[in-house]
Design a protein around this motif. Structure first.
Motif, mmCIF file in Angstrom:
data_model
loop_
_atom_site.group_PDB
_atom_site.id
_atom_site.type_symbol
_atom_site.label_atom_id
_atom_site.label_comp_id
_atom_site.label_asym_id
_atom_site.label_seq_id
_atom_site.Cartn_x
_atom_site.Cartn_y
_atom_site.Cartn_z
ATOM 1 N N ARG A 97 -10.011 4.344 -9.986
ATOM 2 C CA ARG A 97 -10.439 3.137 -9.798
ATOM 3 C C ARG A 97 -9.993 1.999 -10.308
ATOM 4 N NH1 ARG A 97 -15.323 4.516 -9.761
ATOM 5 N NH2 ARG A 97 -15.596 5.030 -7.571
ATOM 6 N N PHE A 115 -6.547 0.825 -9.904
ATOM 7 C CA PHE A 115 -6.648 -0.026 -8.362
ATOM 8 C C PHE A 115 -6.968 -1.869 -8.911
ATOM 9 C CE2 PHE A 115 -7.503 3.855 -5.742
ATOM 10 C CZ PHE A 115 -6.209 3.897 -5.764
ATOM 11 N N GLU A 116 -8.052 -1.544 -9.763
ATOM 12 C CA GLU A 116 -8.608 -2.785 -10.239
ATOM 13 C C GLU A 116 -7.846 -3.719 -11.101
ATOM 14 O OE1 GLU A 116 -12.582 -2.252 -11.509
ATOM 15 O OE2 GLU A 116 -13.367 -1.371 -9.495
ATOM 16 N N LYS A 169 -2.939 -2.405 -10.395
ATOM 17 C CA LYS A 169 -2.671 -2.651 -9.277
ATOM 18 C C LYS A 169 -1.258 -2.142 -8.719
ATOM 19 C CE LYS A 169 -5.694 -6.875 -9.421
ATOM 20 N NZ LYS A 169 -5.707 -8.138 -9.369
ATOM 21 N N THR A 170 -1.029 -2.452 -7.368
ATOM 22 C CA THR A 170 0.305 -1.839 -6.847
ATOM 23 C C THR A 170 1.281 -2.808 -7.117
ATOM 24 O OG1 THR A 170 -0.139 -2.957 -4.863
ATOM 25 C CG2 THR A 170 -1.198 -0.820 -5.047
ATOM 26 N N VAL A 192 -1.335 2.831 -3.061
ATOM 27 C CA VAL A 192 -0.947 4.144 -4.167
ATOM 28 C C VAL A 192 -1.110 5.455 -3.397
ATOM 29 C CG1 VAL A 192 -2.064 5.040 -6.281
ATOM 30 C CG2 VAL A 192 -1.823 2.457 -5.954
ATOM 31 N N LEU A 205 1.798 2.388 -8.361
ATOM 32 C CA LEU A 205 1.326 1.320 -9.454
ATOM 33 C C LEU A 205 2.398 0.633 -10.029
ATOM 34 C CD1 LEU A 205 -1.817 3.748 -10.655
ATOM 35 C CD2 LEU A 205 -2.023 1.550 -9.475
#
Length: 705
Positions: A507, A510-511, A514-515, A522, A668
């Protein structure tokens, strides 16, 4: 005919097994089928611990009985007949191998020229060049030898080998004075030049840990029973002995790091003081306590020990001081399957001091065209070692993480940052007998980076109402702190999940991370190491039911991951039908995803929809898709949904004996990887190596370098 190498010595206690382990490790990097053979084992009834250790590292799984020639009794009874049996048994084992590492006898009798002569005869009859191991210490009293003394042994020994027509591959001086390595190489090289011109000499320094017995071995030697403490700490090496036959105030100054402390069973004051000193930051961390005399502990002493915050092993024996001390001094440390930390240290020393490329060149080893699981894992470590990256491990409170960290540092795979309260982490590592001194230890709660990370996290999540005050608490979490270290470049990648859920690990990525540009999701892959090749399976761990667009992203990311690990990507977009043979929403999704891949990456070899058998089996492919450059030769398998992917990778893992390495996260901008909470130390080491390679082969946006 298999390539052979015969590892022998001229006397006992040279550490020949550590050299054999290093040779095995070097060969399994490039050769698919490496086996091990012991011409002479100790007896027909006693299992050979060295052979068990080496079999665990060989790439060919042969029954123990097939890897042994004869016993010492057989040789003593009729040496010629024993030699014939050895040659016959070796002929059977070499048929299964490309290379066989042959490990000579152990000089369990008094070392004499007769035993060396027999080893030389075996090597000659097996057509195996000899890698001679010389001891840097006297086997009689353990005293260090000078370079000149070692050279004298080398001169006599290599002369004997030449007289018996044994070819010398090279010489390894083991357990040598660390301050005289170059001088030893030089002097020994001159000594053997007259008998074997051009044979290289390598010198490995003495390391106290390798020759130190474990606490478990000392308890066995003294007949002691563990009555209190953490049993997992019994595998720590005992680096010395303290006979606590004096008052408490005189014992404490004599405690040394890693010592086994021998205490009279009725000296409760000394026992309590030793336990408290071990738990203190101001005294050395001892390895264990042996209470002598067989005295039962008083109930009040038991209650007192139960209330102390210590997991120090305490054992009791019926022996007295003299017998206990004698048995301790007679117990030698040894490499064995149950001492993996010793094995990793031995491999590290071999890699640093022996040129494996020269060794294989002199053996004329031809690299294998197949890639076995062992080969792939060794290659991962080699590539990670070349990357010179730093990986952050957030879970410094997990013993598996600390053990893996010690292995990675010993093998010089990458630099490490471990998160946790430094004093606590160091104390636990010390209790486990692990060397993590080269790691950077960072406490997120008190790190000066916490303020900077909080400001950045508040900025990134301001649209979700994040404030600096809330961010200050959030980034103190180890997963968030580790991810921030990667974001700011204090680390090149992160590996977590041994104690945390997948969501807790990824998590923050992701925050914050990021991709990468051009990638919407991802996803993950497993690197499936089969008996002769490595395949890529995706996605088996992250996206339950990807859309066509997401499936195309997964395929492109998986192909790029394959290329990162030396796998030529040929992508199969899997479905329950092949080509135009089927219709339906599920098939149409895969067909559309294949079109998206071709549109975005026209140079990529991709086929779909295609069934697994048509993708993997050339015979089926010749019938169903004869003109496809992918069918029958696919290396990257993209599953239509998580249900199919997860079950397939597990089925192949169990039924085909494949080694599943992963999940490896992809998509990522910077590498973050998740561990299973049931991960073994080996899994953690592999995942860190993968993360290091990902970091070295991509830039800060996630694009390939």
């Amino acid at each position: 005919m298999a390539t052979r190498i015969y590892i022998t010595s001229a006397e006992g206690h040279t550490g020949k097994s550590t050299v054999a382990l290093g040779v095995l490790e070097a060969l399994t990097r490039t050769v698919g089928r490496v086996g091990v053979f012991r011409p002479v084992s100790r007896s027909a009834d006693e299992r050979d611990s060295i052979l068990d250790l080496l079999r665990a590292h060989a790439s060919v799984d042969l029954p123990y009985e097939e890897c042994v020639g004869v016993s010492y009794d057989d040789v003593h009874a009729d040496a010629d007949a024993a030699l014939g049996t050895i040659v016959s048994r070796f002929a059977a084992i070499e048929r299964a191998c490309d290379v066989v590492v042959i490990v000579g006898s152990d000089y369990t009798d008094v070392g004499t020229p007769t035993e060396l002569s027999f080893n030389a005869r075996v090597a000659t009859n097996l057509g195996a060049p000899v890698l001679l191991v010389l001891g840097g210490r006297s086997p009689a009293d353990g005293a260090a030898r000078t370079p000149g003394e070692i050279a004298q042994v080398a001169d006599v020994t290599t002369s004997e080998l030449r007289a018996l027509h044994a070819a010398l591959l090279g010489v390894v001086v083991n357990r040598a004075d660390p301050d005289a390595l170059e001088r030893t190489n030089e002097v020994v090289g001159r000594a053997i030049a007259a008998h074997h011109a051009g044979a290289p000499v390598w010198t490995i320094p003495e390391d106290a840990v390798l020759v130190a017995p474990t606490v478990r071995a000392l308890l066995a030697a003294t007949g002691a029973t563990l009555i209190r403490g953490d049993e997992s700490l019994l595998d720590r090496e005992a680096m010395g002995t303290v006979i606590a036959g004096m008052s408490m105030e005189n014992v404490l100054p004599r405690l040394i790091e890693g010592a086994i402390v021998v205490v009279a069973g009725d000296r409760n004051d000394v026992l309590i003081a030793t336990v408290l000193a071990h738990a203190s930051e101001t005294f050395p961390s001892v390895a264990g306590v042996i209470l002598i005399g067989g005295f039962e502990q008083l109930p009040q002493i038991q209650r007192l020990l139960e209330g102390l915050p210590s997991s120090l092993p305490i054992a009791r024996t019926d022996l007295g001081t003299y017998d206990t001390a004698l048995r301790i001094t007679q117990t030698r440390g040894r490499l064995a399957v149950e001492s993996p930390r010793k094995a990793q240290l031995a491999l590290s020393l071999f890699e640093k001091h022996v040129d494996a490329d020269v060794l294989q060149e002199r053996l004329q080893v031809t690299p294998s065209q197949v890639v076995t699981p062992l080969m792939f894992e060794r290659q991962l470590l080699d590539r990670a070692r070349a990357s010179r990256t730093r990986i952050v491990l957030p879970e410094g409170d997990d013993d598996r993480i600390l053990t893996a960290a010690a292995t990675l540092l010993q093998r010089d795979v990458c630099a490490l940052t471990i998160l946790g309260e430094p004093t606590t982490v160091r104390a636990r590592a010390s209790e486990l007998g692990l060397d993590i001194e080269a790691a950077e230890l960072v406490d997120p709660q008190h790190s000066p980076l916490r303020e900077r990370f909080a400001d950045e996290y508040a900025r990134l999540r301001a649209h979700r109402g994040m404030t600096v005050e809330l961010a200050h608490d959030t980034v103190a979490d180890v997963s968030y702190f580790g991810t921030m270290m990667v974001q700011f470049g204090y680390a090149d990648g992160m590996v977590s999940g041994a104690k945390h859920t997948t969501a807790h690990t990824i998590r923050p990525a992701f925050e914050i991370i990021k991709t990468r540009p051009g990638t919407s999701v991802v996803s993950s892959v497993f690197l499936m190491a089969l008996a002769d090749r490595v395949l890529v399976y995706g996605d088996c761990a992250v996206i339950p039911d990807p859309t066509s667009d997401q499936l195309a992203d997964i395929a492109i990311s998986s192909a790029e991951t394959a290329a990162q690990f030396g796998i030529d990507p040929r992508v199969a977009m899997l479905s329950y039908s092949t080509g135009d043979s089927g219709t339906g929403a599920d098939v149409d999704k895969v067909r559309q995803a294949t079109a998206f891949v071709r549109e975005r990456r026209p140079e990529m070899l991709v086929e779909g929809p295609i069934q697994y058998d048509a993708a993997a089996d050339p015979t089926v492919a010749a019938t169903k898709m004869p003109d496809s450059p992918v069918a029958g030769r696919a290396t990257v398998f993209i599953f239509p949904d998580l249900n199919t992917g997860n079950n397939t990778y597990k089925a192949v893992q169990r039924s085909a004996g494949a080694v599943a390495i992963g999940p490896v996260l992809q998509g990522l901008r910077k590498p973050i990887n998740d561990l299973s909470r049931g991960a073994l130390v080996r899994d953690i080491v592999n995942t860190v190596a993968i993360t290091a390679i990902q970091a070295a082969t991509t830039d800060g946006t996630g694009a390939s370098r």
